[in-house]
Design a protein around this motif. Structure first.
Motif, PDB file in Angstrom:
ATOM      1  N   HIS A 259       0.863  -1.205   0.000  1.00 50.92           N
ATOM      2  CA  HIS A 259       0.000   0.000   0.000  1.00 50.92           C
ATOM      3  C   HIS A 259       0.886   1.238   0.000  1.00 50.92           C
ATOM      4  O   HIS A 259       1.038   1.903   1.031  1.00 50.92           O
ATOM      5  CB  HIS A 259      -0.921   0.005   1.228  1.00 50.92           C
TER       6      HIS A 259
ATOM      7  N   GLU B 227      -6.780   5.857   3.178  1.00 53.93           N
ATOM      8  CA  GLU B 227      -6.299   4.519   3.556  1.00 53.93           C
ATOM      9  C   GLU B 227      -5.247   4.661   4.670  1.00 53.93           C
ATOM     10  O   GLU B 227      -4.473   5.626   4.653  1.00 53.93           O
ATOM     11  CB  GLU B 227      -5.648   3.825   2.356  1.00 53.93           C
TER      12      GLU B 227
ATOM     13  N   TYR C  48      -5.734  -1.226   6.874  1.00 52.68           N
ATOM     14  CA  TYR C  48      -4.992  -2.466   6.666  1.00 52.68           C
ATOM     15  C   TYR C  48      -4.223  -2.815   7.942  1.00 52.68           C
ATOM     16  O   TYR C  48      -3.523  -1.971   8.502  1.00 52.68           O
ATOM     17  CB  TYR C  48      -3.996  -2.319   5.510  1.00 52.68           C
TER      18      TYR C  48
END
Ligand code: 13P
Ligand code: SF4
Length: 302
Positions: free
Chosen positions: A189, A228, A251
């Protein structure tokens, strides 16, 4: 079924004039029926100021103990009585007494993740959200910090003029996550910020964009415009992260579950309200000493 039980809990809670507190690592169903959900500093303040007769503390032992230290006139119940904190258990009274003898000039600081007997031996308690403020207000050069070497190490970086003596305790859940896990997550990511708890190792903290308590992490992710985040703390925080940020992605680079935080079920909460669980009982002499340590936390932390 869960809904029915939740409704029964809410009804019984009113009848018993009770308040339900839940730490952010509790299962979502518990967080949903709680009156207050938060980090350990916030919950200790709510427990101190509660008007209700009965406090049901959904968390681990040191949290319910602290609530009882702060509110001795109330009945405090930990619905899962065997929910402990392995890090708190790493500082035993006799060993702490020995250590204190070696450093007579040190200001003794204990993380709230410690037994009330250990708090009673210390000058002030701290939490991850209040430790910086508290240490800032302490004139002593020497600081004895226990039991978390990671939180202690993190705080010590802000005070190079002080000498920190760190206990070697750690949280087994946060210790699992490694620098390699973070590096891999960052590769998967790219350009995603890493938010971590100070109980993580220095290697992990050094790769992080933000370091803070459970509620600090949630607030950061909520206020930041990014969509994110990589999260390095116990997965229980995901419930509030998602609730507050339905359009954002989170995440977790490693499975991070605190087995003790997951011991409390809705049935345990119902049984606690229904008088089927033991209340927290503390030794009064020791409680009074632990109270000074927790009061200093609230005084110095604000
Ligand atoms: P917080 O004070 O950030 O809620 O942390 C408590 C805890 O036990 C973290 O492992
Ligand atoms: Fe203790 Fe770690 Fe669980 Fe927090 S996450 S309660 S420090 S074992």
């Amino acid at each position: 079924m869960t809904n029915q039980l939740s409704e029964k809990i809410l009804k019984l809670k009113k009848e018993k004039n009770a308040i339900i507190l839940a730490h952010l690592y509790q299962i979502p169903e518990i967080q949903e029926i709680a009156d207050y959900v938060g980090d350990s500093y916030y919950l200790s303040q709510v427990a101190r100021d509660a008007k209700e007769d009965l406090i049901i503390f959904c968390g681990v032992k040191f949290m319910a103990e602290s609530a009882k230290v702060l509110s001795p006139e109330k009945t405090v119940i930990l619905p899962a009585p065997n929910a402990g904190c392995p890090m708190a258990d790493m500082a035993e009274v006799e060993d702490v007494e020995e250590m204190i003898k070696k450093y007579p000039d040190a200001f003794k600081v204990c993380y709230i993740n410690s037994s009330y007997e250990v708090k009673a031996l210390c000058d002030a308690s701290v939490t991850s959200s209040s430790a910086l403020n508290i240490i800032k207000n302490i004139p002593n050069k020497q600081i004895l910090f226990l039991p978390d070497q990671n939180l202690g190490g993190y705080i010590s970086e802000f005070f190079p003029e002080k000498e920190f003596i760190l206990w070697r305790g750690f949280c087994p859940t946060h210790h699992r996550i490694t620098a390699e896990d973070i590096i891999k997550a960052k590769e998967e990511h790219p350009n995603v910020k890493v938010l971590s708890h100070p109980e993580c190792s220095k290697e992990v903290r050094d790769l992080s964009d933000y370091i803070g308590s459970t509620s600090g992490i949630i607030n950061y992710a909520t206020e930041c415009e990014d969509k994110e985040f990589i999260i390095a703390t116990e997965e229980g925080v995901l419930h509030q992260l998602k609730k507050k940020n339905p359009d954002k992605k989170f995440y977790f680079p490693e499975v991070m579950v605190c087995p003790n935080m997951k011991k409390t079920s809705l049935q345990d909460v119902y049984d606690a309200l229904d008088g089927k669980k033991e209340e927290v009982i503390l030794d009064e002499e020791i409680r009074k000493k632990a109270l000074t340590s927790l009061e200093n936390m609230h005084k110095l932390g604000n």
